[in-house]
Design a protein around this motif. Structure first.
Motif, PDB file in Angstrom:
ATOM      1  N   SER A   1     -30.098  17.925 -10.747  1.00 20.22           N
ATOM      2  CA  SER A   1     -30.693  16.607 -10.540  1.00 20.22           C
ATOM      3  C   SER A   1     -30.491  16.159  -9.096  1.00 20.22           C
ATOM      4  CB  SER A   1     -30.059  15.606 -11.499  1.00 20.22           C
ATOM      5  OG  SER A   1     -28.724  15.366 -11.117  1.00 20.22           O
ATOM      6  N   HIS A   2     -31.268  15.208  -8.687  1.00 18.45           N
ATOM      7  CA  HIS A   2     -31.173  14.680  -7.335  1.00 18.45           C
ATOM      8  C   HIS A   2     -30.458  13.334  -7.333  1.00 18.45           C
ATOM      9  CE1 HIS A   2     -34.152  17.777  -6.887  1.00 18.45           C
ATOM     10  NE2 HIS A   2     -34.111  17.630  -5.594  1.00 18.45           N
ATOM     11  N   GLY A   3     -29.572  13.112  -8.273  1.00 16.46           N
ATOM     12  CA  GLY A   3     -28.855  11.854  -8.394  1.00 16.46           C
ATOM     13  C   GLY A   3     -27.787  11.696  -7.332  1.00 16.46           C
ATOM     14  N   PRO A   4     -26.964  10.689  -7.470  1.00 18.39           N
ATOM     15  CA  PRO A   4     -25.886  10.449  -6.508  1.00 18.39           C
ATOM     16  C   PRO A   4     -24.931  11.638  -6.447  1.00 18.39           C
ATOM     17  CG  PRO A   4     -26.066   8.646  -8.084  1.00 18.39           C
ATOM     18  CD  PRO A   4     -26.964   9.741  -8.558  1.00 18.39           C
ATOM     19  N   PHE A   5     -24.261  11.782  -5.317  1.00 18.51           N
ATOM     20  CA  PHE A   5     -23.261  12.833  -5.206  1.00 18.51           C
ATOM     21  C   PHE A   5     -22.066  12.330  -4.413  1.00 18.51           C
ATOM     22  CE2 PHE A   5     -26.388  13.604  -1.884  1.00 18.51           C
ATOM     23  CZ  PHE A   5     -25.640  13.855  -0.747  1.00 18.51           C
ATOM     24  N   ILE A   6     -20.972  13.033  -4.546  1.00 21.60           N
ATOM     25  CA  ILE A   6     -19.709  12.675  -3.898  1.00 21.60           C
ATOM     26  C   ILE A   6     -19.528  13.575  -2.686  1.00 21.60           C
ATOM     27  CG2 ILE A   6     -17.206  12.595  -4.182  1.00 21.60           C
ATOM     28  CD1 ILE A   6     -17.787  12.323  -7.245  1.00 21.60           C
ATOM     29  N   VAL A   7     -19.205  12.994  -1.564  1.00 19.96           N
ATOM     30  CA  VAL A   7     -18.924  13.753  -0.349  1.00 19.96           C
ATOM     31  C   VAL A   7     -17.450  13.547  -0.005  1.00 19.96           C
ATOM     32  CG1 VAL A   7     -19.418  14.017   2.111  1.00 19.96           C
ATOM     33  CG2 VAL A   7     -21.275  13.479   0.509  1.00 19.96           C
ATOM     34  N   VAL A   8     -16.725  14.641   0.161  1.00 19.67           N
ATOM     35  CA  VAL A   8     -15.321  14.613   0.532  1.00 19.67           C
ATOM     36  C   VAL A   8     -15.195  15.369   1.851  1.00 19.67           C
ATOM     37  CG1 VAL A   8     -12.985  15.243  -0.163  1.00 19.67           C
ATOM     38  CG2 VAL A   8     -14.670  14.587  -1.904  1.00 19.67           C
ATOM     39  N   CYS A   9     -14.502  14.808   2.811  1.00 19.69           N
ATOM     40  CA  CYS A   9     -14.383  15.419   4.136  1.00 19.69           C
ATOM     41  C   CYS A   9     -12.921  15.723   4.457  1.00 19.69           C
ATOM     42  CB  CYS A   9     -14.974  14.494   5.193  1.00 19.69           C
ATOM     43  SG  CYS A   9     -16.713  14.107   4.935  1.00 19.69           S
ATOM     44  N   PRO A  10     -12.383  16.812   3.908  1.00 23.89           N
ATOM     45  CA  PRO A  10     -10.988  17.170   4.178  1.00 23.89           C
ATOM     46  C   PRO A  10     -10.869  17.963   5.480  1.00 23.89           C
ATOM     47  CG  PRO A  10     -11.936  18.746   2.693  1.00 23.89           C
ATOM     48  CD  PRO A  10     -13.016  17.719   2.966  1.00 23.89           C
ATOM     49  N   THR A  11      -9.642  18.181   5.912  1.00 27.74           N
ATOM     50  CA  THR A  11      -9.380  19.030   7.061  1.00 27.74           C
ATOM     51  C   THR A  11      -8.087  19.805   6.834  1.00 27.74           C
ATOM     52  OG1 THR A  11      -9.092  19.125   9.467  1.00 27.74           O
ATOM     53  CG2 THR A  11      -8.128  17.221   8.334  1.00 27.74           C
ATOM     54  N   TYR A  12      -8.000  20.963   7.436  1.00 30.52           N
ATOM     55  CA  TYR A  12      -6.764  21.742   7.425  1.00 30.52           C
ATOM     56  C   TYR A  12      -5.956  21.410   8.671  1.00 30.52           C
ATOM     57  CZ  TYR A  12      -9.052  24.383  10.994  1.00 30.52           C
ATOM     58  OH  TYR A  12      -9.684  24.712  12.153  1.00 30.52           O
TER      59      TYR A  12
ATOM     60  N   GLU B   1     -10.450  26.650 -15.264  1.00 30.53           N
ATOM     61  CA  GLU B   1     -11.676  26.989 -16.006  1.00 30.53           C
ATOM     62  C   GLU B   1     -12.693  25.856 -15.944  1.00 30.53           C
ATOM     63  OE1 GLU B   1     -14.510  29.110 -18.035  1.00 30.53           O
ATOM     64  OE2 GLU B   1     -12.686  29.793 -17.018  1.00 30.53           O
ATOM     65  N   GLY B   2     -12.230  24.612 -16.079  1.00 31.18           N
ATOM     66  CA  GLY B   2     -13.133  23.461 -15.996  1.00 31.18           C
ATOM     67  C   GLY B   2     -13.811  23.369 -14.645  1.00 31.18           C
ATOM     68  N   ILE B   3     -13.074  23.704 -13.587  1.00 31.30           N
ATOM     69  CA  ILE B   3     -13.643  23.706 -12.232  1.00 31.30           C
ATOM     70  C   ILE B   3     -14.669  24.832 -12.104  1.00 31.30           C
ATOM     71  CG2 ILE B   3     -13.120  23.975  -9.774  1.00 31.30           C
ATOM     72  CD1 ILE B   3     -12.089  21.324 -11.072  1.00 31.30           C
ATOM     73  N   ARG B   4     -14.347  26.010 -12.610  1.00 33.17           N
ATOM     74  CA  ARG B   4     -15.277  27.148 -12.528  1.00 33.17           C
ATOM     75  C   ARG B   4     -16.578  26.875 -13.278  1.00 33.17           C
ATOM     76  NH1 ARG B   4     -10.461  30.239 -13.518  1.00 33.17           N
ATOM     77  NH2 ARG B   4      -9.737  30.978 -11.500  1.00 33.17           N
ATOM     78  N   VAL B   5     -16.476  26.315 -14.464  1.00 30.37           N
ATOM     79  CA  VAL B   5     -17.657  26.066 -15.290  1.00 30.37           C
ATOM     80  C   VAL B   5     -18.616  25.084 -14.608  1.00 30.37           C
ATOM     81  CG1 VAL B   5     -18.411  25.034 -17.476  1.00 30.37           C
ATOM     82  CG2 VAL B   5     -16.535  26.655 -17.466  1.00 30.37           C
ATOM     83  N   SER B   6     -18.088  24.184 -13.791  1.00 30.51           N
ATOM     84  CA  SER B   6     -18.931  23.172 -13.140  1.00 30.51           C
ATOM     85  C   SER B   6     -19.323  23.555 -11.707  1.00 30.51           C
ATOM     86  CB  SER B   6     -18.205  21.822 -13.142  1.00 30.51           C
ATOM     87  OG  SER B   6     -16.993  21.897 -12.418  1.00 30.51           O
ATOM     88  N   ARG B   7     -19.162  24.797 -11.332  1.00 30.08           N
ATOM     89  CA  ARG B   7     -19.413  25.244  -9.953  1.00 30.08           C
ATOM     90  C   ARG B   7     -20.846  25.018  -9.484  1.00 30.08           C
ATOM     91  NH1 ARG B   7     -22.082  30.406  -9.266  1.00 30.08           N
ATOM     92  NH2 ARG B   7     -21.196  30.655  -7.203  1.00 30.08           N
ATOM     93  N   ASP B   8     -21.812  25.001 -10.407  1.00 30.97           N
ATOM     94  CA  ASP B   8     -23.207  24.802 -10.019  1.00 30.97           C
ATOM     95  C   ASP B   8     -23.449  23.435  -9.396  1.00 30.97           C
ATOM     96  OD1 ASP B   8     -23.835  27.315 -10.887  1.00 30.97           O
ATOM     97  OD2 ASP B   8     -24.898  26.666 -12.687  1.00 30.97           O
ATOM     98  N   HIS B   9     -22.505  22.538  -9.523  1.00 32.07           N
ATOM     99  CA  HIS B   9     -22.650  21.179  -9.016  1.00 32.07           C
ATOM    100  C   HIS B   9     -21.726  20.916  -7.828  1.00 32.07           C
ATOM    101  CE1 HIS B   9     -25.032  20.371 -12.565  1.00 32.07           C
ATOM    102  NE2 HIS B   9     -24.112  21.041 -13.231  1.00 32.07           N
ATOM    103  N   ARG B  10     -21.354  21.961  -7.128  1.00 34.45           N
ATOM    104  CA  ARG B  10     -20.402  21.820  -6.039  1.00 34.45           C
ATOM    105  C   ARG B  10     -20.852  22.662  -4.838  1.00 34.45           C
ATOM    106  NH1 ARG B  10     -16.380  23.379  -8.852  1.00 34.45           N
ATOM    107  NH2 ARG B  10     -16.277  21.390  -9.917  1.00 34.45           N
ATOM    108  N   ALA B  11     -20.772  22.056  -3.646  1.00 34.42           N
ATOM    109  CA  ALA B  11     -21.111  22.750  -2.404  1.00 34.42           C
ATOM    110  C   ALA B  11     -19.975  22.551  -1.404  1.00 34.42           C
ATOM    111  CB  ALA B  11     -22.410  22.202  -1.818  1.00 34.42           C
ATOM    112  N   PHE B  12     -19.897  23.451  -0.430  1.00 30.90           N
ATOM    113  CA  PHE B  12     -18.908  23.336   0.642  1.00 30.90           C
ATOM    114  C   PHE B  12     -19.636  23.564   1.958  1.00 30.90           C
ATOM    115  CE2 PHE B  12     -15.415  24.048   3.400  1.00 30.90           C
ATOM    116  CZ  PHE B  12     -14.318  23.438   2.802  1.00 30.90           C
TER     117      PHE B  12
END
Length: 151
Positions: free
Chosen positions: A3-14, A61-72
């Motif tokens: 979907s093209h709905g809202p998304f969360i952007v997180v900007c971490p750094t090492y 496992e919960g993180i892996r199953v939802s991978r289609d909704h995550r980008a880096f």
């Protein structure tokens, strides 16, 4: 299709922003080598556990199953962090957008198939004519890249 709905952007750094971290490429490479441990162990569970996301729980496992909704995505040294995340977290992210930086100058090794769609390939390369390595172009790279990811 996502979907093209809202998304969360997180900007971490090492990077702790010390002069020695910022000026040493070899140190930055070592720091990004371990970056995925905090990303998977702390940051993603914190975000997924705080906000309403596609992850049903914050287990591995919960993180892996939802991978289609995550980008880096990342620019410059953030691009190096993106390549490291790709290297170690392919099961946890579906999309990667490294911009203006790499771990290596090696060519194709059979892992990647260039194409402008996911059915024919798994790597797409865009080059901005006249683009340079600066923040103004970084914004344009990400705007265009994110539109391509969630088309």
């Amino acid at each position: 299709m996502l979907s093209h709905g809202p998304f969360i952007v997180v900007c971490p750094t090492y990077n702790n922003e010390s002069e020695s971290d910022s000026s040493s490429y070899s140190l930055a490479l070592r720091l990004t080598e371990n970056y995925h441990n905090e990303l998977l162990g702390d940051l993603i569970p914190a975000v997924e556990g705080t906000y309403s996301t596609y992850a049903e729980d914050t287990t591995a496992e919960g993180i892996r199953v939802s991978r289609d909704h995550r980008a880096f995505c990342g620019f410059s040294m953030g691009s190096v962090a993106t390549w490291r995340t790709f290297q170690y977290c392919l099961d946890d992210f579906r999309y990667f957008l490294p911009s203006s930086g790499s771990l290596t100058a090696d060519g194709e090794d059979g892992t990647f198939r260039y194409a402008n769609n996911e059915k024919e390939g798994n790597l797409y390369f865009l080059e901005q004519e006249g683009g340079t390595h600066n923040g103004d172009y970084a914004m344009e790279y990400f705007y265009n890249g994110l539109c391509w990811i969630w088309q």
